[in-house]
Every structure is written in structure tokens, then in C-alpha cells.
Write an enzyme that holds these catalytic residues in place. Structure first.
Site, PDB file in Angstrom:
ATOM      1  N   GLY A 171       0.816  -1.206   0.000  1.00 27.73           N
ATOM      2  CA  GLY A 171       0.000   0.000   0.000  1.00 27.73           C
ATOM      3  C   GLY A 171       0.848   1.254   0.000  1.00 27.73           C
ATOM      4  N   GLY A 172       0.385   2.252   0.749  1.00 31.17           N
ATOM      5  CA  GLY A 172       1.089   3.527   0.812  1.00 31.17           C
ATOM      6  C   GLY A 172       2.493   3.402   1.339  1.00 31.17           C
ATOM      7  N   GLY A 405      22.781  11.382 -31.962  1.00 31.30           N
ATOM      8  CA  GLY A 405      22.338  12.054 -30.749  1.00 31.30           C
ATOM      9  C   GLY A 405      22.771  11.340 -29.491  1.00 31.30           C
ATOM     10  N   ALA A 406      22.936  10.021 -29.560  1.00 29.68           N
ATOM     11  CA  ALA A 406      23.364   9.266 -28.383  1.00 29.68           C
ATOM     12  C   ALA A 406      24.783   9.657 -27.972  1.00 29.68           C
ATOM     13  CB  ALA A 406      23.274   7.768 -28.659  1.00 29.68           C
TER      14      ALA A 406
END
Length: 515
Positions: A171-172, A405-406
Site C-alpha cells: 500500500g502507501g 544524438g546518443a
């Protein structure tokens, strides 16, 4: 009673607290093959260094029989001690008490130790083994988690925060580890999930075990777990090793150590590890072993986003962060996941004053509709942003391929790397020679009587003119072309030179990075 009698009484109280609420509860913990909370503390910290705080605190809840059950400590040990002689703060759930669940008093104890850790500028380590919010206390338990999350964020980048999962975390409660810097998990005993198997089955009809839903191996592959271990002893030993590599806070450097491994040690093995043939794969870890002190390093997220390797190690006794493309996985291409993994690591090192060394052998971003539709542009920008924003010493070493771009994203000189070195096997270009020739000479190749021969000639021409090993160095985009066996020595000298680097900070509240 006199003072001596009072002291004896105090000792008995402490013994009862250590024994736990009952022998049955202790037997249950043993049956789950889990250590007791004090045993965990003793493995984590230096001998006799733990100082407990608020060990006698009790909850104030009433109703549902809670007024009849008020064990001292309320299911969590809090305090401080030392790891390798350096102060750390710790809180550890005791599953024997209310299943380690969090109520108002339990949360207040954790809040206290988190505040102390931030004020003292020392790492915070949580040993998690709890069943989540204490249902009998209602919304006050949820508010307690909110206080933890707020403190996690406030301390982020200020002190190292380490979460060790030694039981359930549902859960939380799962969001606190997710907000910390490192997450350790132990197989078979640790699970993390937002909704448990029963809820999953009720909502979706899918049946799944606790381990199948949120076990250690699941989260090693999902990127939630940074490290995974087979047992608690080896896990806590590695937590100690990690602490030795980190500074206590963001205002201090990581501790330097004396190392018998010579900084100028030549690494002849590197001449054989990386083939000059760009299509032949190798394990980048073999390169890392040759560069770092005694061949020792600590790899983060080993089973997630495997086309990039992120590791902490030492060079000349100084902690460094190594980020490297892994040719054994997807040829080292950058993907959505590996961009996120790299960005997170760069931010971690920058936050805690750890110099970055980037080892480049990257063919580009992984092509494909799944990557484009999944947002590779946005996710790739995370790594680019992290590098551009980093102010620690940054050194790039191009081993072989560095395309498109890499190449820019992997800490090129153009985005602020302090130094860039390249091996004689480097190929820095917009794309590979074959792809470039197909684009530039497309019409000529198509019209040729022997297209294959023309293509081969044009590929050789492109490689000779624009991809030879000294092209980038001639244009000042690489500081030097170096022999592979000299790399460790050059890195050590460069790190010493950059140790006093001063960074200028932009006058802004904070940037707006891609998320």
C-alpha cells in the site's frame, strides 16, 4: 526503591522489550526465515554502537482491543550508530509487534529519527518489515505516512537515504522506499506492492502469489529494487559497503581511502577486451574491472535496463560513478529504460559530489515503434537534462562507437564534460559509415552497374574522411586520443586535477526536467 534497584528494573524492562511480545511471535519470525530486529541492527552497525531513542514509547489508541495491547516501542526501533566509524541513523520495524504496522506513535518515532538524520547530516537507513498502515488507528496512520513522505522529499539530495526491504511493504508504505536513493531487497522474504494479491484477484480475476506480484526479482527487473540478495546477512553487508562509498551529506565529499592498487597501473588487458570491429560484442564490466581500484565496484540496477551499466567504485581511493554502454545488451543502444536508469544515476552522483566517468560505446537510440510510441524522445531527454545539469567533475572516455544524438547525450564535450578522451578504436559520427553512405550516395549506388562495389567504396571513403580516430581530436571535440592501457592513470590524474572544481549555480528555484 533505591537507585540500584531502579537500574535493575530498567535492565529488566529493556530485556523484555528485546524479547518481544511473546515467544510465539518470535517463533513466527523464525519460521518465516527472518532475523529478529535487534539481530538486523547488530549486523548493520558497528559493534556496540547503537543508541536507541524512544524505546519505551507506547501508542495512545483505544477501541478494537488496542487499549489492552500497548507494547513498549510500538513496533519500531529508532536510533543511531556507526558504520565503519561514521554516524548513520536507522529505523527498523519489528514484525512481532502488530505486524510492524504503522500507527500514530510508530510514525512519530520515525519522524523524529528522520529529522535528526537531516539535522546531523548523516545517512538514514530504514529496515522495512511491516504490514502497512495500522487499520485500528484509522486515518491517523495514513497521516503518519504523509509525514514520512514529506521528510523523504525534504532530505532528498541532502543525505543518502537507503531502504532495506526485509519483509512485506504494501500500500502507501511502498512509496517511502520509492522516494529514497537506494532500495535493497532480499529474495523470498521481501515483497513490495501497492495492492496485494487478494485485491488484484478481486478486481481483475488474476491470481498471483505475493512473490509473483512484488518479489525481489520482479522489482529487480522493474527498476524499483537497486540491489537484490539471497539472504539478510549478505544484504546488510552490502549496505555497509555502500555507506563506505558515500558522503554523509551533500556538503561533504565521499571518504577517500588509501589503496595499494597503484593509480598509474597499466592495464594491458584492455588491448584485448575491446575489439576494433564495431560489430563484435564484449562485456563492459571487463573494462570497468581494469579501471577501478582492486577491480571492485558496486553495480546498481544490474537486472534492469541492461544496455547501460551504472556502478560506484573507487579510482585512486576516490569514489566515482561510472556510467557505461553495455555492448552485450542491444549493442549498447539507449532505450527508454536505460535513459531513465542513467539519468537517475547521474542525478544521484551530482547530488552527493561524486565525480562521473562515462564510458561510451553507443550505436544510437534503439529504433522501433515501441520506443517512439513509448516516448523515447521524452525519456532520452531525461539523461540529457541530468548531464547538462550536473556540476561535479565529468570525464568522458569514448571506447569505440559514438553515433548521432546518443553520442551527444553520453556526456560529450558539447554538453559540458570537463574532459573527453578517446581510444584509437573510436568512431565518432552522425551515424555508422554504412548508413551514412546509403544516405549520401543513394542515387549513385542505385544507378551503378555494381551497387555493392560502389557502396563498399563509398563506405570506405566516408569512414576514411569523417570517422578516422583523430577526426574529433583535430577539431577540439576530444581532448586527446589515448592508449587503452593508459586509461586508469589518465583518469586518476584528471580526477586529482578536477578535485577543486567550482560550479556556478543558476539563479532559479529549480529547473523543469522532463518526467
Amino acid at each position: 526503591m533505591d537507585t540500584r534497584t531502579r537500574v535493575i528494573e530498567l535492565q529488566r524492562i529493556r530485556e523484555r522489550i528485546r524479547e518481544g511480545p511473546s515467544a510465539k511471535a518470535t517463533e513466527g519470525q523464525r519460521a518465516r526465515r527472518k532475523l529478529l530486529v535487534h539481530e538486523r541492527i547488530e549486523l548493520l552497525l558497528d559493534p556496540d554502537s547503537f543508541v536507541e531513542i524512544e524505546g519505551m514509547r507506547k501508542h495512545r489508541a483505544t477501541g478494537f482491543g488496542m487499549q489492552e495491547r500497548k507494547p513498549p516501542g510500538d513496533g519500531v526501533l529508532t536510533g543511531w550508530g556507526t558504520v565503519h566509524g561514521r554516524t548513520v541513523f536507522v529505523y527498523a520495524h519489528d514484525f512481532r509487534v502488530f505486524g510492524g504496522s504503522l500507527g500514530e506513535a510508530h510514525a512519530a518515532k520515525i519522524h523524529k529519527v528522520m529529522d535528526l538524520a537531516e539535522a546531523a547530516g548523516a545517512p538514514l537507513i530504514s529496515l522495512n518489515d511491516g504490514a502497512g498502515a495500522r487499520i485500528q488507528e484509522g486515518v491517523t496512520a495514513l497521516a503518519g505516512y504523509g509525514g514520512i513522505f514529506r521528510r523523504n522529499v525534504r532530505a532528498s539530495g541532502v543525505i543518502p537515504q537507503i531502504s532495506v526491504m526485509l519483509g512485506p511493504c504494501a500500500g502507501g508504505a511502498a512509496y517511502s522506499p520509492a522516494l529514497t536513493d537506494f532500495v535493497f531487497m532480499v529474495r523470498d522474504i521481501a515483497q513490495m506492492f501497492v495492492t496485494g494479491p487478494d485485491v488484484v484477484e478481486a478486481v481483475t480475476g488474476e491470481r498471483v502469489s505475493h512473490d509473483g506480484l512484488g518479489g525481489a526479482d520482479v522489482h529487480a527487473a522493474s527498476g524499483v529494487a537497486t540491489f537484490v540478495h539471497d539472504d539478510e546477512e549478505s544484504c546488510l553487508a552490502d549496505v555497509r559497503y555502500l555507506v563506505s562509498l558515500l558522503p554523509s551529506n551533500n556538503r561533504e565529499p565521499a571518504p577517500r581511502v588509501q589503496c595499494p592498487d597503484r593509480a598509474d597501473r597499466p592495464s594491458e588487458a584492455l588491448l584485448d577486451v575491446v575489439s576494433a570491429d564495431p560489430t563484435r560484442a564484449y562485456d563492459i564490466r571487463d573494462v570497468i574491472v581494469e579501471l577501478v581500484d582492486d577491480g571492485e565496484y558496486l553495480e546498481l540496477h544490474e537486472s534492469w535496463a541492461t544496455s547501460i551499466v551504472c556502478a560506484l567504485a573507487r579510482i585512486d581511493g576516490e569514489t566515482v560513478g561510472l556510467i557505461a554502454n553495455q555492448p552485450r545488451s542491444l549493442a549498447g543502444a539507449l532505450t527508454i529504460a536505460s535513459s531513465e536508469k542513467g539519468a537517475r544515476f547521474v542525478q544521484l552522483c551530482d547530488a552527493f559530489n561524486i565525480p562521473l566517468i562515462t564510458l561510451v560505446d553507443v550505436p544510437g537510440f534503439l529504433p522501433g515503434t515501441d520506443q517512439e510510441h513509448g516516448g523515447i524522445i521524452r525519456h532520452g531527454a531525461k539523461l540529457l537534462y541530468a548531464y547538462c545539469n550536473a556540476t561535479v567533475p565529468r570525464i568522458q572516455v569514448i571506447l569505440r562507437k559514438a553515433y548521432g544524438g546518443a553520442y551527444i547525450v553520453m556526456d560529450s564535450r558539447s554538453i559540458g564534460s570537463d574532459l573527453s578522451f578517446a581510444w584509437p578504436t573510436n568512431e565518432i559520427a552522425v551515424m555508422g559509415a554504412e548508413g551514412a553512405a546509403n544516405v549520401i550516395f543513394r542515387k549513385e549506388i542505385a544507378a551503378a552497374t555494381d551497387p555493392a562495389a560502389v557502396r563498399a567504396a563509398r563506405v570506405d571513403e566516408y569512414r576514411e574522411q569523417l570517422m578516422h580516430p583523430y577526426y574529433a581530436a583535430e577539431r577540439g571535440l576530444v581532448d586527446d586520443v589515448i592508449a587503452p592501457q593508459e586509461t586508469r592513470s589518465i583518469l586518476a590524474r584528471s580526477l586529482r586535477m578536477l578535485r577543486g572544481k567550482q560550479a556556478e549555480f543558476a539563479d532559479r528555484k529549480h529547473g523543469n526536467p522532463p518526467v
